[in-house]
Design a protein around this motif. Sequence first.
Motif, PDB file in Angstrom:
ATOM      1  N   PHE A  78      52.744 -87.247  18.099  1.00 44.58           N
ATOM      2  CA  PHE A  78      53.400 -85.923  18.304  1.00 44.58           C
ATOM      3  C   PHE A  78      53.736 -85.003  16.990  1.00 44.58           C
ATOM      4  O   PHE A  78      53.639 -83.755  17.134  1.00 44.58           O
ATOM      5  CB  PHE A  78      54.917 -86.088  19.242  1.00 44.58           C
ATOM      6  CG  PHE A  78      54.690 -86.223  20.470  1.00 44.58           C
ATOM      7  CD1 PHE A  78      53.361 -87.034  21.209  1.00 44.58           C
ATOM      8  CD2 PHE A  78      55.737 -86.054  21.310  1.00 44.58           C
ATOM      9  CE1 PHE A  78      53.398 -87.100  22.455  1.00 44.58           C
ATOM     10  CE2 PHE A  78      55.662 -86.085  22.790  1.00 44.58           C
ATOM     11  CZ  PHE A  78      54.424 -86.723  23.298  1.00 44.58           C
ATOM     12  N   ASN A  79      54.063 -85.889  16.037  1.00 41.86           N
ATOM     13  CA  ASN A  79      54.508 -85.021  14.899  1.00 41.86           C
ATOM     14  C   ASN A  79      53.590 -84.867  13.573  1.00 41.86           C
ATOM     15  O   ASN A  79      53.699 -84.243  12.577  1.00 41.86           O
ATOM     16  CB  ASN A  79      55.494 -85.661  14.291  1.00 41.86           C
ATOM     17  CG  ASN A  79      56.742 -85.826  15.173  1.00 41.86           C
ATOM     18  OD1 ASN A  79      57.651 -84.632  15.278  1.00 41.86           O
ATOM     19  ND2 ASN A  79      57.052 -86.517  15.982  1.00 41.86           N
ATOM     20  N   THR A  80      52.437 -85.435  13.777  1.00 46.99           N
ATOM     21  CA  THR A  80      51.294 -85.388  12.667  1.00 46.99           C
ATOM     22  C   THR A  80      50.635 -84.128  12.979  1.00 46.99           C
ATOM     23  O   THR A  80      50.195 -83.726  13.981  1.00 46.99           O
ATOM     24  CB  THR A  80      50.465 -86.660  12.658  1.00 46.99           C
ATOM     25  OG1 THR A  80      51.178 -87.663  12.482  1.00 46.99           O
ATOM     26  CG2 THR A  80      49.318 -86.670  11.734  1.00 46.99           C
ATOM     27  N   PRO A  81      50.216 -83.564  11.833  1.00 42.62           N
ATOM     28  CA  PRO A  81      49.139 -82.328  12.052  1.00 42.62           C
ATOM     29  C   PRO A  81      47.975 -82.771  12.562  1.00 42.62           C
ATOM     30  O   PRO A  81      47.538 -83.864  12.390  1.00 42.62           O
ATOM     31  CB  PRO A  81      49.144 -81.870  10.658  1.00 42.62           C
ATOM     32  CG  PRO A  81      50.114 -82.440   9.699  1.00 42.62           C
ATOM     33  CD  PRO A  81      50.436 -83.704  10.349  1.00 42.62           C
ATOM     34  N   PHE A  82      47.323 -81.732  13.533  1.00 45.42           N
ATOM     35  CA  PHE A  82      46.002 -82.270  13.986  1.00 45.42           C
ATOM     36  C   PHE A  82      45.094 -81.364  14.103  1.00 45.42           C
ATOM     37  O   PHE A  82      45.157 -79.935  14.168  1.00 45.42           O
ATOM     38  CB  PHE A  82      46.279 -82.617  15.492  1.00 45.42           C
ATOM     39  CG  PHE A  82      46.625 -81.947  16.571  1.00 45.42           C
ATOM     40  CD1 PHE A  82      45.833 -81.173  17.260  1.00 45.42           C
ATOM     41  CD2 PHE A  82      48.121 -81.655  16.694  1.00 45.42           C
ATOM     42  CE1 PHE A  82      46.229 -80.359  18.209  1.00 45.42           C
ATOM     43  CE2 PHE A  82      48.579 -80.588  17.739  1.00 45.42           C
ATOM     44  CZ  PHE A  82      47.666 -80.077  18.695  1.00 45.42           C
ATOM     45  N   GLU A  83      43.830 -81.547  14.275  1.00 41.85           N
ATOM     46  CA  GLU A  83      42.670 -80.797  14.307  1.00 41.85           C
ATOM     47  C   GLU A  83      41.788 -81.131  15.718  1.00 41.85           C
ATOM     48  O   GLU A  83      41.626 -82.347  15.951  1.00 41.85           O
ATOM     49  CB  GLU A  83      41.822 -80.875  12.954  1.00 41.85           C
ATOM     50  CG  GLU A  83      40.537 -80.056  13.069  1.00 41.85           C
ATOM     51  CD  GLU A  83      39.742 -80.500  11.940  1.00 41.85           C
ATOM     52  OE1 GLU A  83      39.476 -79.584  11.123  1.00 41.85           O
ATOM     53  OE2 GLU A  83      39.282 -81.419  11.816  1.00 41.85           O
ATOM     54  N   LEU A  84      41.373 -79.991  16.114  1.00 40.54           N
ATOM     55  CA  LEU A  84      40.331 -80.143  17.299  1.00 40.54           C
ATOM     56  C   LEU A  84      39.091 -79.682  16.784  1.00 40.54           C
ATOM     57  O   LEU A  84      38.996 -78.268  16.705  1.00 40.54           O
ATOM     58  CB  LEU A  84      40.718 -79.719  18.616  1.00 40.54           C
ATOM     59  CG  LEU A  84      42.064 -80.367  19.298  1.00 40.54           C
ATOM     60  CD1 LEU A  84      42.434 -79.682  20.579  1.00 40.54           C
ATOM     61  CD2 LEU A  84      41.778 -81.685  19.461  1.00 40.54           C
TER      62      LEU A  84
END
Length: 400
Positions: A78-84
């Motif tokens: 929930f709190n980690t930066p993410f990329e799609l």
Amino acid sequence: MFRLEFKVLLLRFIMGSLIIIQLGCAQNNVPKHAVYQKSPSQLPIEFKSFEAYQLAAKNWLSDNRVFLTQNRTKELKFNTPFELPAKLNSGSENSKGILFVHGLGDSPYYFSDIAQTLNKQGFLVRVLLLPGHGSRPADLLSVSSDAWVRLVDIQINALKAQVDNVYLGGFSTGANLVTSAALSDNAIKGLILFSPAFKAKTKLARLSPLLPLYKPWPWLKSPNYMTNIARYSPVPSNAFAQYYYTSRDVQNKLEKKLFTKPVFMVLSEADSVVDVLAVAKYFSQNFTHKNSKLVWFGNKPDFEDNRIIVYSAKSDKYQVSNYSHMGMLFKPDNTYFGFPSGYRICDNGQTDAAFSKCYKKGDIWYSAWGYKEPDKAHARLTFNPKFDDMMQVLKQVLTK
């Protein structure tokens, strides 16, 4: 002259003593728990690539987050930066990417549903974690909005290196940050803004930089009642001061410059945080592209702009009375904040009886903070019954 200087010095001494006394009392009242103690280090942000920043952020969160549940994996996600990554069907199509920035006290999870929708439309989507967030509320005690601006600038440049067309999006304080960045960068192709907090609803916001000196924590909450893994509760005074600096910055820029690229904006008439009429007027006057759209939940604003789309803020099906500040970001079936999920934010400015009914899983409605009706208990609205309609309008803005 000497007497006047002496009085000034005496007044400063008295005020300083009062602040020290107040700080001492405030610190004595703060629970001795890790959520109220700062991490030994700060979130690292000085990376030229998103991948390096993302990995460093995940490792830092693993070491410094105060976990609220036994499901550490879920909390980190929930709190980690993410990329799609983008899914383009045609090699000749210009690549496009969007960088999202969450709001004050929030997390990258706030863009989980929106990111999925845009990714299916061919966007490379990246979502940041701002310094001071994701770990523990005390990490906002000394954070500076300059660090937020710095991170956004670094990652805009990183996205430019990956795609041909860069868009920016944000929620609340995050919307302030990306709008300020776009007003200073002609390369940005468009903006997606949810509850942009350009101007606070309270006129006392300009005094917020003084509050940390007097009361570092406006309110305290027992760690036993901190159950929301996607945002902080409570938030220290310094966080509100840093929000104010972002609002002051974006207002100053909007006074000097128009934004002529497409803008998609969403506001709720019942927003308890933002002066939405002031923000709507900014949309009408400063965001001039003919294809821009403002989705407004509530009664129609009392000024004309044919780019404003009005939706009812009431839904009997989902027991929604009106839309909250955060209410438009999630699908109705979101697994954490959605209607069937069972998660409730009962701290919603209700009566004690309504709070108790909500907390004990009684029959409730959903609303913005502070909204009341006789014989009804309201939890905070955390989902959007009109999510699909809203996203269809966004698709039109981005494809015209």
